[in-house]
Design a protein around this motif. Sequence first.
Motif, mmCIF file in Angstrom:
data_model
loop_
_atom_site.group_PDB
_atom_site.id
_atom_site.type_symbol
_atom_site.label_atom_id
_atom_site.label_comp_id
_atom_site.label_asym_id
_atom_site.label_seq_id
_atom_site.Cartn_x
_atom_site.Cartn_y
_atom_site.Cartn_z
ATOM 1 N N TRP A 195 33.082 -25.229 5.109
ATOM 2 C CA TRP A 195 31.660 -25.214 4.760
ATOM 3 C C TRP A 195 30.839 -25.968 5.800
ATOM 4 O O TRP A 195 29.753 -25.533 6.189
ATOM 5 N N GLU A 203 30.316 -23.767 8.731
ATOM 6 C CA GLU A 203 29.367 -22.693 8.434
ATOM 7 C C GLU A 203 27.923 -23.208 8.470
ATOM 8 O O GLU A 203 27.019 -22.518 8.937
ATOM 9 N N ILE A 204 27.709 -24.426 7.966
ATOM 10 C CA ILE A 204 26.361 -25.000 7.988
ATOM 11 C C ILE A 204 25.890 -25.191 9.426
ATOM 12 O O ILE A 204 24.779 -24.787 9.806
ATOM 13 N N TYR A 213 26.955 -23.750 12.042
ATOM 14 C CA TYR A 213 26.864 -22.454 12.715
ATOM 15 C C TYR A 213 25.452 -21.873 12.616
ATOM 16 O O TYR A 213 25.004 -21.129 13.479
ATOM 17 N N ARG A 214 24.741 -22.252 11.555
ATOM 18 C CA ARG A 214 23.416 -21.686 11.300
ATOM 19 C C ARG A 214 22.277 -22.638 11.646
ATOM 20 O O ARG A 214 21.142 -22.436 11.239
ATOM 21 N N SER A 238 33.904 -28.089 13.618
ATOM 22 C CA SER A 238 34.069 -26.792 12.961
ATOM 23 C C SER A 238 35.463 -26.577 12.406
ATOM 24 O O SER A 238 35.637 -26.142 11.283
ATOM 25 N N SER A 262 20.986 -30.385 9.566
ATOM 26 C CA SER A 262 20.233 -29.125 9.525
ATOM 27 C C SER A 262 18.856 -29.325 8.895
ATOM 28 O O SER A 262 17.894 -28.666 9.279
ATOM 29 N N ASN A 273 19.695 -19.934 4.623
ATOM 30 C CA ASN A 273 20.792 -20.467 5.426
ATOM 31 C C ASN A 273 21.823 -21.194 4.566
ATOM 32 O O ASN A 273 23.035 -21.073 4.788
ATOM 33 N N ALA A 311 25.653 -19.980 4.313
ATOM 34 C CA ALA A 311 26.745 -20.878 4.672
ATOM 35 C C ALA A 311 27.727 -21.039 3.524
ATOM 36 O O ALA A 311 28.948 -21.036 3.717
#
Length: 431
Positions: free
Chosen positions: A69, A72-73, A75-76, A113, A260, A270, A274
């Motif tokens: 997770w 994924e966060i 990544y955005r 990651s 973020s 987002n 995610a």
Amino acid sequence: MNEVIASVLLVVVLLALLGGGVWVGLALAGVAWFGMEFFTPRAAGDAMALTIWGSASSWTLTALPLFVWMGEILYRTNLSESMFRGLAPWVNALPGRLLHTNVIGCTIFAAVSGSSAATCATVGKMNLPELKKRGYPDAQIIGSLGGPATLGLLIPPSIILIVYGVSAELSISKLFMAGVLPGLLLALLFSGWLMGWALLHPDQVPRSDERLTLRQKVHEARHLIPVVLLIGSVIASIYTGIATATEAAAIGVTGALVLSAVQGSLTWANFRAALFGATRLYCMIALILAGAAFMTLSMGYIGLPRQLATFVGSLGLSPGMLIIVLGLFYVLIGCFLDGISTIVLTMSVVLPIIQAAGIDPLWFGIFLVITVETAQITPPVGFNLFVLQGMTGRQVTYIARVCAPYFLLMVLALVLLWHFPAIVTALPSHM
């Protein structure tokens, strides 16, 4: 003799299921059911229910979805753009110049990651267009991204190290620490290769017109501060003993959400993307682990690990020869299976063999992960090759060819780890 017949039939069934497109987790569970139903007196259904429940309810495994997770966060978010702005001024003085942003960017993102594919996609989205716009040759742009992106499997927090730790019943925190120095060693080897190539081909490296003072470089480096703080909080919490791997994963998720939000990219869309992306990826991994746990039990009842360990032991291989044989074996099957499937599929057989040979399972875990890394850039099932193909439009064979030097560098790293095992064991021994 019965064990030999059973093993041949199990391999045939597994290949048939995988060849038919059945999901890896279901294929493993199907093979396990077949073996237990036809070659053991134990009721297959009862064993399947108990084993899958035990695997799915493991507390150690809780760290895995949290790290997924977190990746994924990030990544955005605007992490990629910030990394490039922070790194570019510092690498212009090195032979190869901005190509090093691929290596350093992958090393940094790998530490937040835990996924090779996520590392490749995130750094690639940032660097591919920037480097191409500046006139760097495609072969070096793609190769210097595909090889270093495999560090996502090794540098903590690593998803595959969690899977290995669960399978081998080892401390996740110690495995994380064991992966730090080998990961940095690989990053240095990758950058060294780029510098050597640049010195031999100076005409292919674009000149840089950017001249920044030290003060300006330090000012640009401020963009790396959030990333460094996040990495430091996760790794330091584990290394100091303040947090377990699961608790450190929770710290990482919280830090990623805060990062973020500060960047202004924490929108509901987002956040939802995610969360759903992490859920899908973890469900796939959890299914593989559950099927592998059942297969491990089935193989134990059949007696295959014991027979295979006895057979390998009877060959009288030295530990060095055993490592070479296992390395070739993992490179071969890594050409057809992803890294997680490779580890969970073979651990029940390989672990008794390396323990009988007196090889440290902690050291072997790092050896195994680096070996699996090589499969990320070897056809036909090299995940990084497919990610790069989608981003560049190049043929997989071309991408595999330009990534070949990094395959050889990973082999060199394995040789160094064998002769200097303290590279792996130094940090965990102080925990």
